[in-house]
Design an enzyme around this catalytic site. Structure first.
Site, short mmCIF file in Angstrom:
data_model
loop_
_atom_site.label_atom_id
_atom_site.label_comp_id
_atom_site.label_asym_id
_atom_site.label_seq_id
_atom_site.Cartn_x
_atom_site.Cartn_y
_atom_site.Cartn_z
N GLU A 63 0.82 -1.22 0.00
CA GLU A 63 0.00 0.00 0.00
C GLU A 63 0.85 1.26 0.00
O GLU A 63 0.55 2.23 -0.71
CB GLU A 63 -0.95 0.00 1.21
CG GLU A 63 -2.13 -0.97 1.09
CD GLU A 63 -1.79 -2.42 1.38
OE1 GLU A 63 -0.65 -2.70 1.80
OE2 GLU A 63 -2.66 -3.28 1.19
N HIS A 132 -11.36 -4.76 9.37
CA HIS A 132 -11.91 -4.50 8.04
C HIS A 132 -13.11 -3.56 8.07
O HIS A 132 -13.75 -3.39 7.03
CB HIS A 132 -12.41 -5.80 7.41
CG HIS A 132 -11.37 -6.63 6.74
ND1 HIS A 132 -10.41 -7.32 7.42
CD2 HIS A 132 -11.15 -6.89 5.43
CE1 HIS A 132 -9.65 -8.00 6.55
NE2 HIS A 132 -10.08 -7.75 5.34
C1 LIG Z 1 -2.69 -4.74 4.19
C2 LIG Z 1 -3.72 -5.51 3.48
N1 LIG Z 1 -3.92 -5.28 2.17
C3 LIG Z 1 -4.87 -5.97 1.51
C4 LIG Z 1 -5.63 -6.91 2.13
C5 LIG Z 1 -6.70 -7.69 1.38
N2 LIG Z 1 -6.26 -9.07 1.19
C6 LIG Z 1 -6.62 -10.01 2.06
S1 LIG Z 1 -5.89 -11.46 1.75
C7 LIG Z 1 -5.11 -10.85 0.40
C8 LIG Z 1 -4.20 -11.74 -0.38
C9 LIG Z 1 -3.05 -12.19 0.43
O1 LIG Z 1 -2.33 -13.17 -0.25
P1 LIG Z 1 -1.25 -14.05 0.45
O2 LIG Z 1 -0.41 -13.24 1.37
O3 LIG Z 1 -0.53 -14.77 -0.63
O4 LIG Z 1 -2.07 -15.08 1.34
P2 LIG Z 1 -3.14 -16.16 0.88
O5 LIG Z 1 -4.47 -15.49 0.93
O6 LIG Z 1 -2.77 -16.63 -0.47
O7 LIG Z 1 -3.08 -17.23 1.91
C10 LIG Z 1 -5.43 -9.52 0.21
C11 LIG Z 1 -4.97 -8.71 -0.92
C12 LIG Z 1 -5.41 -7.09 3.51
N3 LIG Z 1 -6.14 -7.95 4.22
N4 LIG Z 1 -4.45 -6.40 4.15
#
Ligand SMILES: Cc1ncc(C[n+]2csc(CCOP(=O)(O)OP(=O)(O)O)c2C)c(N)n1
Ligand SMILES: [Mg+2]
Lengths: 329, 330
Positions: A63, A132
């Site tokens: 971000e 959230h």
């Molecule tokens: C700081 C932040 N930015 C965006 C999000 C929205 N978000 C939740 S999970 C996710 C993907 C995360 O991917 P990863 O770290 O690979 O974990 P996975 O879900 O694949 O287990 C996003 C973009 C968030 N929760 N926190």
């Protein structure tokens, strides 16, 4: 757009993006999952196919970097629209927004303008719990150098973005999560108010209900209920949280002589606090009752539905506050 | 790191690993069902396909170690030994839930188990893991801290800041990257300039290992090696587990970003199917033993669900308890 000439808030935002991207090739959209995924709230769905990956840019989860990059690109003459998934995540970019976007023009003696638009979802109601669901609009509205908008209606969802992009300064647009599925007639843009104006959404003579974003619908619902009890509530939609349209607020309250501010932020240090201070400063002698506030309970928003709903401002509490103001002579 | 850690390949041990993976898989299938029935709400992120990571890593942790996880943490919580009924009650938003209904699916906590939460800010748990390890070090305690995070988190500043701090101070942190190749709809190679994530650790002078996250025995062996290195005073360790999520990112996801055939190819490497296949092919276990595990898990889930459903709603009057210390005082 649906068959019956209706459009959702989400679609109105998408139309606004499409229009801006078509009209000005300096405009581009970037953020997490805005492209292939179609946007976490599906606002940008289909735009990647239409405008291509140069202008609909998926970013890594960073971000601070991509919001900062939007600020940088704006300085250099682009017109970026940066999407941050929710206001809670925008805290990772708070440094860039507050220390760069908001300050650069002044700090550089007027040399550096930052015409960036930053969009983000805000608010509770979907049982997403404390990381959230918050409403931190007031934090941004605290900061000189930023402009902060809260489209609460379909026409505002459709037309505020274009106006924000025409603004030479950084504009933050808050989209309340409970509004995305709201629908209404396709707006035509005629009679759309300037973005820095508050608008009276329902006229009334007895009490002014002042709301914005996600609380507008609740204030309108309360006004309807109050009408059933013979109380004519006026409902004012702030639209712009910074600057605040003090003239419209004062004009309304001087007529109704009572005000209830409805705010999904926590009460302490809230926008509602700022508004009641301004009403006190500007309309003290016209008030028949203390300005009342209906805000979120002072608790991180909980998951369980009944607790989440209890934490949020509700129409019944607005009705009660309005009646108390009516009785308070 | 040179220390050889002998894998336990006894049939009882392997059946234990299988049982834990089956528990997670079936518990989450029940959660998906309750989500459809609208009893679980909000976001629900399933671990379907990734079970070998939690099972392989946590089997190597001790009670004095601490764990920090993400919003995809049901598996981590169950393997850690949290009560299944308390986790399920949390999903339902009941006061008997392990976070008293305040957290839901994304915020499972149990301090008695040193399980410091599901964290729904991507990367947000990593600094906490560093701090937990710092406290252990300053208190001369025996434990280490383990944090789980996704490939997506590797792009966040908090990841880099935490890795550097842990390495700089030589803290006992196990960084477990669950690399399932996607962060929501963003494939790894569309988010990372360099997709070999071990390189991140190397740039902080931290030892690193990549393992097949679909093979629970490989995860276990890698975790054992990493944890032995940390416990012997070697500082933090980065363990990358290559895995895949079989289902949507959360319950709202049209999966426009990947091909069905890709999902099917990974499903063929399902960690549960792999292990139960080996056990049977090698004659270490027979179908009846595996069926017995499944039956026992099903009844555990049925009991936990019934207990959770019988739970109560927190009175609304207690909304603001636990904002500050002192329970219900405000
Ligand atoms: C700081 C932040 N930015 C965006 C999000 C929205 N978000 C939740 S999970 C996710 C993907 C995360 O991917 P990863 O770290 O690979 O974990 P996975 O879900 O694949 O287990 C996003 C973009 C968030 N929760 N926190
Ligand atoms: Mg991932």
């Amino acid at each position: 757009m649906t068959a019956d000439g209706q459009i959702t808030y989400r679609e109105a935002l998408r139309e606004a993006l499409r229009e801006a991207l078509s009209a000005d090739d300096r405009v581009f959209l970037m953020g997490e999952d805005v492209g292939r995924y179609g946007g976490c709230y599906a606002v940008s769905k289909g735009l990647l196919a239409e405008f291509g990956p140069e202008r609909i840019r998926d970013t890594p989860l960073s971000e601070s970097a991509f919001v900062g990059a939007g600020i940088g690109a704006a300085i250099a003459g682009m017109r970026p629209v940066v999407e941050v998934m929710t206001v809670n995540f925008s805290l990772l970019a708070l440094d860039q927004i507050v220390n760069n976007a908001a300050t650069l023009r002044h700090m550089s003696g007027g040399q550096v303008g930052v015409p960036v638009v930053i969009r983000m979802a805000t608010g509770a109601g979907r049982q997403l719990a404390a990381q959230h669901s918050h409403s931190l609009e007031a934090w941004y509205a605290h900061v000189p150098g930023l402009k902060v908008l809260a489209p609460a209606t379909i026409p505002d969802a459709r037309f505020m973005l274009g106006a924000a992009l025409r603004d030479p300064d950084p504009v933050i647009l808050f989209e309340h999560v409970m509004l995305y599925n709201a629908s209404g007639p396709v707006p035509d843009g005629a009679g759309c108010e300037p973005i820095d104006r508050a608008v009276v959404r329902r006229a009334g003579r007895d009490v002014s209900l002042i709301a914005y974003g996600g609380t507008l619908a609740k204030a309108l619902e309360a006004a309807e209920a109050l009408a059933g009890d013979g109380i004519a509530a006026e409902v004012v939609d702030l639209r712009s949280l910074r600057p605040l349209d003090e003239a419209t607020l004062l004009e309304s309250v001087r007529r109704t002589r009572r005000a209830v501010v409805v705010d999904e932020g926590w009460r302490s240090g809230s926008l509602a606090a700022e508004i009641s201070a301004r009403l006190m400063e500007g309309a003290f002698w016209q008030l028949d009752a203390p300005v009342a506030r209906v805000c979120a309970a002072e608790v991180p928003i909980p998951y369980a539905r009944h607790l989440e709903q209890a934490a949020l401002p509700q129409p019944a509490a607005v009705v009660a506050a309005a009646k108390a103001a009516m009785g308070a002579r | 790191m040179s220390e050889a850690v002998k894998p336990h390949l006894s049939s009882a041990h392997l059946l234990g690993l299988l049982r834990q993976m089956v528990r997670i898989r079936r518990f989450e299938a029940k959660c998906a069902e309750l989500y459809q029935a609208e009893k679980i709400r909000g976001f629900l992120h399933l671990y379907d396909g990734e079970e070998a990571v939690a099972v392989g890593v946590e089997g190597q942790l001790r009670p004095e170690d601490s764990i920090v996880s993400t919003y995809r943490e049901h598996g981590h919580a169950l393997v850690r030994g949290l009560s299944m009924a308390a986790v399920m009650a949390e999903m339902l938003g009941k006061r008997e839930g392990c976070s008293r209904g305040r957290g839901g699916s994304m915020h499972i906590f149990d301090v008695a188990a040193r399980f410091y939460g599901g964290n729904a800010i991507v990367g947000g748990g990593l600094p906490l893991a560093v701090g937990l390890a710092l406290a252990t070090r300053m208190q001369r305690g025996p434990g280490i801290s383990a944090c789980f995070f996704g490939d997506g988190a590797v792009a966040e500043g908090e990841f880099h800041e935490s890795m550097n701090l842990a390495a700089l101070w030589g803290l006992p942190v196990l960084f477990v990257c669950e690399n399932n190749l996607y962060a929501m709809g963003t494939a790894l190679d569309r988010a990372q300039a360099c997709t070999d994530l071990r390189g991140r650790a190397e740039s902080y002078g931290m030892p690193a290992l990549t393992v097949d996250g679909m093979n629970v025995v490989a995860v276990e062996a890698g975790a054992a090696r990493a944890i032995a290195a940390i416990r012997s005073g070697g500082g933090p360790f980065f363990l990358e587990c290559r895995t895949y999520r079989f289902r949507a990112h959360s319950m709202f996801d049209a999966q426009l970003y990947r091909e069905r055939s890709e999902v099917e190819a990974w499903r063929a490497r399902c960690p549960i199917r792999l292990l139960s296949g080996w056990l049977q092919d090698s004659g270490m276990a027979h179908a009846g033993q595996i069926a017995a595990i499944e039956a026992a898990v099903d009844s555990e889930i049925a009991e936990a669900t019934a207990a959770a459903e019988a739970g109560e709603w927190e009175p609304v009057g207690d909304l603001a308890r636990d904002v500050y210390a002192g329970g219900d005082r405000q």
